[in-house]
Scaffold this active site. Structure first.
Site, PDB file in Angstrom:
ATOM      1  N   THR A  49       0.860  -1.374   0.002  1.00 15.11           N
ATOM      2  CA  THR A  49       0.170   0.638  -0.580  1.00 15.11           C
ATOM      3  C   THR A  49       0.786   1.355   0.045  1.00 15.11           C
ATOM      4  O   THR A  49       2.319   0.706  -0.122  1.00 15.11           O
ATOM      5  CB  THR A  49      -0.548  -0.312   0.924  1.00 15.11           C
ATOM      6  N   CYS A  50      -0.085   2.386  -0.028  1.00 14.09           N
ATOM      7  CA  CYS A  50       1.003   3.660   0.251  1.00 14.09           C
ATOM      8  C   CYS A  50       1.775   3.449   1.504  1.00 14.09           C
ATOM      9  O   CYS A  50       2.978   4.476   1.539  1.00 14.09           O
ATOM     10  CB  CYS A  50       0.526   4.876  -0.247  1.00 14.09           C
ATOM     11  N   ARG A  52       2.843   1.463   3.230  1.00 15.21           N
ATOM     12  CA  ARG A  52       3.314  -0.783   4.078  1.00 15.21           C
ATOM     13  C   ARG A  52       4.082  -1.877   2.402  1.00 15.21           C
ATOM     14  O   ARG A  52       3.514  -1.027   1.860  1.00 15.21           O
ATOM     15  CB  ARG A  52       2.703  -1.165   5.167  1.00 15.21           C
ATOM     16  N   GLN A 107      -7.687  -3.635   1.082  1.00 12.56           N
ATOM     17  CA  GLN A 107      -6.123  -3.492   0.775  1.00 12.56           C
ATOM     18  C   GLN A 107      -5.773  -4.952   1.450  1.00 12.56           C
ATOM     19  O   GLN A 107      -4.900  -5.106  -0.231  1.00 12.56           O
ATOM     20  CB  GLN A 107      -5.476  -2.308   0.885  1.00 12.56           C
ATOM     21  N   ALA A 177      -8.313   7.699 -11.235  1.00  8.96           N
ATOM     22  CA  ALA A 177      -9.701   6.992 -10.641  1.00  8.96           C
ATOM     23  C   ALA A 177      -9.350   6.369 -10.129  1.00  8.96           C
ATOM     24  O   ALA A 177     -11.192   5.444 -10.532  1.00  8.96           O
ATOM     25  CB  ALA A 177      -9.608   7.121 -11.570  1.00  8.96           C
ATOM     26  N   GLY A 178      -8.600   5.584  -9.367  1.00  7.02           N
ATOM     27  CA  GLY A 178      -8.761   4.263  -8.454  1.00  7.02           C
ATOM     28  C   GLY A 178      -9.509   4.927  -7.249  1.00  7.02           C
ATOM     29  O   GLY A 178      -9.965   6.129  -6.788  1.00  7.02           O
TER      30      GLY A 178
END
Length: 421
Positions: A49-50, A52, A107, A177-178
């Site tokens: 993820t952003c 980790r 996530q 656009a996520g």
């Protein structure tokens, strides 16, 4: 078989390091296959993820997974129940930059589903991730830790409001656009923003997102014009390279104030853009510094959540402990059967007047005696507590000479076939 969690997060590594470890969507499946191809690894799940990048690997020597990561980055690691506890806390939002944020649950679920699709999971990781996701759901159901729906997106919008004031009359450009971009658009819309432009490489996704919040949309080719008239830019794409640089920004801004918030890892905005006259640039590390005070907001709920995590970890520990018990019990039963077989073979020629039916009765009696003799120690081993299990099992193996048998059975019982992609 051991479980190992290995990785780096916003708590242990700065953005430059996290960029090097980040796995984009198209890289994850090949990377998982690379992991399970390592000697000593049989199961693998990767979470990126952003904030980790973490690996959860299982095998006889799971630490070899470190070979697949850059050699000079600071990594944390945890084994078995400690690894499970870490994942449970991550899923529950207790380890997030914004404590209690709900996005991490999805996530982690997607990371597990990718590993399932890549066929790199197995008995241990399946149990681990299903239990972790159930724990995260329980934490959010039984506590108010996610109250207010705070997230990285809402923190970004709050930071924009703090820096430039009222947002309703500002022109906002959202790049990407996520899921994160959708949350950003929703947060700006809640603050009254009505002039919003969504730029995305795939135009149809940009149209769908912009239409939900009354904005306009376009491709990246329209981005320079939008950068010229924007007040705020928030970028969150899956691009492996920066998509906005200082030269193009300087050319369209002419020193006018612009706030850029880069939520992407790897970064979408070249860090050199911060030197452009009039530009204020916030990246994920800057946002982390801005929300440190948030860590205390839900302290009481976090305590309750930690208690739930510990309760669920005890269940996982019991399941994990039974994996240790089963090979020893199998070896014990095998030793009993071997003794009966040896005695029957040694006396096979001595039953001169024994009918086949009576011979079968003698064998059944011998096996029943062994079964009854082993029943009590078997039941006691099954109910051993975590604190004494290892020592008691070791003693049992020594007393019955099961060391070699147990090791052999453990390999068969715990073996997970390495699956091809």
């Amino acid at each position: 078989m051991e479980l190992l969690a290995l990785g780096a997060s916003h708590k242990t590594a700065d953005l430059a390091v996290r960029e090097r470890l980040a796995l984009l969507d198209g890289q994850i499946e090949p990377f998982l296959h690379e992991l399970v191809a390592l000697e000593g690894v049989t199961e693998a799940v990767a979470l990126s993820t952003c904030n980790r990048t973490e690996l959860y690997v299982v095998g006889e020597s799971p630490e070899v997974a470190i070979q697949a990561l850059p050699a000079d980055v600071p990594l944390y690691s945890a084994r078995n129940c400690d690894a499970a506890r870490h994942l449970y806390r991550v899923v529950s939002g207790l380890d997030s930059m914004v404590v209690g944020e709900a996005e991490i649950q999805g996530q982690v679920k997607r990371a597990y589903e990718r590993a399932l699709a890549a066929r790199t999971t197995g008995p241990l990781t399946n149990q681990l991730f299903r239990a972790a996701l159930a724990t995260g759901k329980r934490v959010r159901t039984e506590t108010a830790i996610s109250e207010g729906h705070a997230s990285v997106a809402t923190v970004a919008v709050d930071a924009a409001r703090a820096l430039i004031g009222e947002l309703s009359q500002r022109h906002v450009v959202i790049v990407g656009a996520g899921e994160t971009s959708e949350q950003v658009a929703r947060a700006f819309h809640a603050h009254g923003v009505s002039t919003m432009f969504v730029a995305n490489r795939h135009r149809d996704r940009a149209i769908a997102l912009a239409s939900r919040f009354g904005g306009e949309s376009g491709g990246f080719d329209q981005l320079p014009d939008e950068l010229e008239r924007a007040d705020v830019v928030v970028s969150s794409t899956a691009s492996p390279h920066a998509i906005v640089g200082p030269e193009e920004l300087d050319a369209v801004r002419g020193g006018r104030p612009l706030l850029i918030i880069d939520l992407a890892v790897p970064r979408d905005i070249d860090p050199a853009c911060a030197s452009v006259d009039g530009v204020t640039l916030l990246d994920m590390d800057a946002l982390q510094r801005a929300v440190r005070g948030h860590l205390n907001v839900r302290k009481g709920e976090a305590v309750h959540a930690e208690a739930i995590v510990e309760e669920e970890i005890q269940t996982f520990a019991g399941w994990l402990g039974r994996l240790d018990v089963m090979p020893t019990l199998a070896a014990l039963r095998g030793r009993g059967d071997a003794v009966v077989n040896e005695l029957l073979a040694a006396n096979a020629g001595r039953w001169e007047s024994l009918s086949a039916k009576d011979e079968a009765r003698v064998e059944a009696l011998a096996r029943a005696v062994v079964k009854r003799l082993l029943h009590e120690p078997t039941e006691r081993v099954r109910t051993l507590d975590d604190e004494h299990r290892h020592a008691r099992l070791k003693l049992l193996r020594e007393l019955f000479g099961l060391e070699e048998d147990a090791a052999s059975e453990a390999g068969e019982a715990a073996e997970v076939r390495r699956l091809a992609g």
